[in-house]
Design a protein around this motif. Sequence first.
Motif, PDB file in Angstrom:
ATOM      1  N   GLY A 140     -59.140 -64.804  61.005  1.00 57.93           N
ATOM      2  CA  GLY A 140     -58.017 -64.239  60.272  1.00 57.93           C
ATOM      3  C   GLY A 140     -56.894 -63.725  61.147  1.00 57.93           C
ATOM      4  N   ARG A 141     -57.045 -63.853  62.464  1.00 61.33           N
ATOM      5  CA  ARG A 141     -56.019 -63.380  63.408  1.00 61.33           C
ATOM      6  C   ARG A 141     -55.552 -64.565  64.246  1.00 61.33           C
ATOM      7  NH1 ARG A 141     -57.968 -58.547  66.790  1.00 61.33           N
ATOM      8  NH2 ARG A 141     -57.502 -57.489  64.816  1.00 61.33           N
ATOM      9  N   LEU A 200     -49.846 -65.073  54.282  1.00 65.81           N
ATOM     10  CA  LEU A 200     -49.738 -66.489  54.647  1.00 65.81           C
ATOM     11  C   LEU A 200     -51.106 -67.146  54.527  1.00 65.81           C
ATOM     12  CD1 LEU A 200     -47.497 -66.297  57.858  1.00 65.81           C
ATOM     13  CD2 LEU A 200     -46.789 -67.051  55.592  1.00 65.81           C
ATOM     14  N   SER A 201     -51.077 -68.413  54.223  1.00 67.61           N
ATOM     15  CA  SER A 201     -52.316 -69.196  54.201  1.00 67.61           C
ATOM     16  C   SER A 201     -52.788 -69.438  55.629  1.00 67.61           C
ATOM     17  CB  SER A 201     -52.089 -70.526  53.494  1.00 67.61           C
ATOM     18  OG  SER A 201     -51.185 -71.325  54.248  1.00 67.61           O
ATOM     19  N   LEU A 219     -48.495 -60.919  71.166  1.00 69.36           N
ATOM     20  CA  LEU A 219     -47.997 -60.794  69.795  1.00 69.36           C
ATOM     21  C   LEU A 219     -48.961 -61.540  68.899  1.00 69.36           C
ATOM     22  CD1 LEU A 219     -45.759 -59.859  67.853  1.00 69.36           C
ATOM     23  CD2 LEU A 219     -44.621 -62.059  68.244  1.00 69.36           C
ATOM     24  N   GLU A 220     -49.540 -60.844  67.905  1.00 69.89           N
ATOM     25  CA  GLU A 220     -50.553 -61.458  67.060  1.00 69.89           C
ATOM     26  C   GLU A 220     -50.275 -61.135  65.599  1.00 69.89           C
ATOM     27  OE1 GLU A 220     -54.026 -59.675  68.699  1.00 69.89           O
ATOM     28  OE2 GLU A 220     -53.873 -57.853  67.493  1.00 69.89           O
ATOM     29  N   LEU A 221     -50.922 -61.897  64.746  1.00 73.14           N
ATOM     30  CA  LEU A 221     -50.716 -61.768  63.304  1.00 73.14           C
ATOM     31  C   LEU A 221     -52.058 -61.667  62.615  1.00 73.14           C
ATOM     32  CD1 LEU A 221     -49.163 -61.972  60.588  1.00 73.14           C
ATOM     33  CD2 LEU A 221     -49.245 -64.484  60.871  1.00 73.14           C
ATOM     34  N   ASP A 222     -52.223 -60.622  61.814  1.00 70.23           N
ATOM     35  CA  ASP A 222     -53.363 -60.494  60.904  1.00 70.23           C
ATOM     36  C   ASP A 222     -52.840 -60.711  59.486  1.00 70.23           C
ATOM     37  OD1 ASP A 222     -55.206 -59.983  62.828  1.00 70.23           O
ATOM     38  OD2 ASP A 222     -55.113 -57.810  62.658  1.00 70.23           O
ATOM     39  N   THR A 223     -53.361 -61.719  58.818  1.00 66.46           N
ATOM     40  CA  THR A 223     -52.869 -62.034  57.479  1.00 66.46           C
ATOM     41  C   THR A 223     -53.927 -62.784  56.700  1.00 66.46           C
ATOM     42  OG1 THR A 223     -51.042 -63.028  56.242  1.00 66.46           O
ATOM     43  CG2 THR A 223     -51.860 -64.235  58.148  1.00 66.46           C
ATOM     44  N   CYS A 249     -48.882 -59.262  55.678  1.00 64.22           N
ATOM     45  CA  CYS A 249     -48.830 -59.669  57.084  1.00 64.22           C
ATOM     46  C   CYS A 249     -48.719 -58.423  57.952  1.00 64.22           C
ATOM     47  CB  CYS A 249     -47.629 -60.573  57.351  1.00 64.22           C
ATOM     48  SG  CYS A 249     -47.722 -62.186  56.536  1.00 64.22           S
ATOM     49  N   ALA A 250     -49.395 -58.444  59.075  1.00 61.63           N
ATOM     50  CA  ALA A 250     -49.305 -57.364  60.068  1.00 61.63           C
ATOM     51  C   ALA A 250     -49.069 -58.008  61.428  1.00 61.63           C
ATOM     52  CB  ALA A 250     -50.570 -56.516  60.071  1.00 61.63           C
TER      53      ALA A 250
END
Length: 531
Positions: free
Chosen positions: A415-416, A441-442, A490-494, A500-501
């Motif tokens: 998920g990240r 986001l998917s 830089l990372e995305l948890d969504t 989105c984070a």
Amino acid sequence: MKTPGRLRPRSLRTRLVLIATVLATAAVLVCQATGLTLMRSWLVGQVDDRLTDFRPPSPVYRDISGGTAPAHRPPAHEILPSDFRVYFYDAEGRLLPESLGDGRSEPRLRRTVTAGDPVDGRPATVPAEDGGGSWRVVADSGPDGMRAVVALPLDSVEEATSRLLWFSLGIGVATAAGVTLLGGAAVRLGLRPLTRVEHTARSITSGELEQNVTDTSPDTEVGRLGIAFNTMLDQLRAALHRKDRTERRLRRFMADAGHELRTPLTSLQGFAELLLHDPHMSASRRREAHELIAQNADRMSRLVDSLFLLAKLGDAPTTEHGPVDLLSLAADGIAATAVRHPERRVTLAPLGVRGAGDPGELDVVEGSGDPHQLAQVLSNLLDNACTHTPPGTRIEVRVGSLRAGPRTGGADRPGRTSANPPLPSGEPAHVIEVADDGPGLSPQDAAQVFDRFYRAQPAAGSSRDGVLAGGSGLGLAIASTIAEAHGGRLELDTGPGEGCAFRLLLPAGPAPGRPDAERCQAACRSDAPRS
């Protein structure tokens, strides 16, 4: 330059067998020669002991000097033991014809001796009168100035020495033959792992790049060679894969850049031709055409500036680092967002606390980096959140510190997603997080969100299309590159329906700089557009 006719073994196996054969044969011959020398010395010593222990009886001197053979003199075999021979010299030093002992040969003695010649009972070796034998002799003084020479033949010593010599040569020849045959088989067996390495190398040169050496025991030389060879192969395969990925990304990047530039360029060309071919166009339509031309020109300018910035970040990815107050940076970013998006409400909170916090109660978090680049990253993330979520979505900026890990951030987990490598586990890091409660986001979109020119499908009710407002899909790529230039991530948890984070992590310690940092800093302080 090679010498004509010089034989040099080319095979390592041949060289090893030849060296082993020479060394083994030399060792055997040296041992046999040493034994032969010791045995001959021992046998000659036995002869010397017999010579020095024997002395002719005094009556024999009188009989020999008188030239008579008394009736009471016993036979020679009773006077002399075994094969002794005794020769006498008179007082004037002449060799007398009478002697004791029988034999077919006799030693070659001097016919006369002088009174000054030493007679000390020390044995010596003299040749035989006939044939190739030798005798061991010792001289001693007798009564009335006479001298006696006692002699023993060395036939038995020479025969034993000769037999041992031939036996030693036979052992040497047998050793050389045995080492050549058995050593060749042993060397061939011992070099079998090296032969497998050779076959693997040939297979790899033929194009089978996925093969590895199987002998990797660290206790053997071939095993250590196999480990080094496999490491080299892994690095080679990784380099080839990176080259392939780079070529594919470059081709895709050039195609995407051409596609992005084609649309505004076509619009510019169309409106310019419209103005040229319709000189009687109304003022309102002419003004509209001019505005569209300006908008497309601005879009092309921002796109070119973004590409130029990415290129400079790639050439000089590290900047001059200095202390940066991340809390003040976040507050300034929220204030600027309020001007650009007055309809949006963005709040500030401590990291790990949901809901708006009182900015006066937040702790100061001081990181290290280029404030202009970090401000650009935060601006891109806030514009992305404001543009890509429906109106009324809560947007929150969180500032704090953590230790890198799958649960906290900075490391990979399901998920990240991130385009940057993970931080070492447990490393302290400072964080600026931009989170929203939008549709999220998917997994397919999240996996590509940091790619250049990528645009996710707009969420229902969002204000505009595109990953970033009116952008070209380069904003997150630029932000990710700046994060990596600072040694961070830089990372995305969504997830669908989870919001989105976006999390910017900077190492708590100072990041290393590079000599070419000035060029990157100058590029990042230029008027780079927000995607």
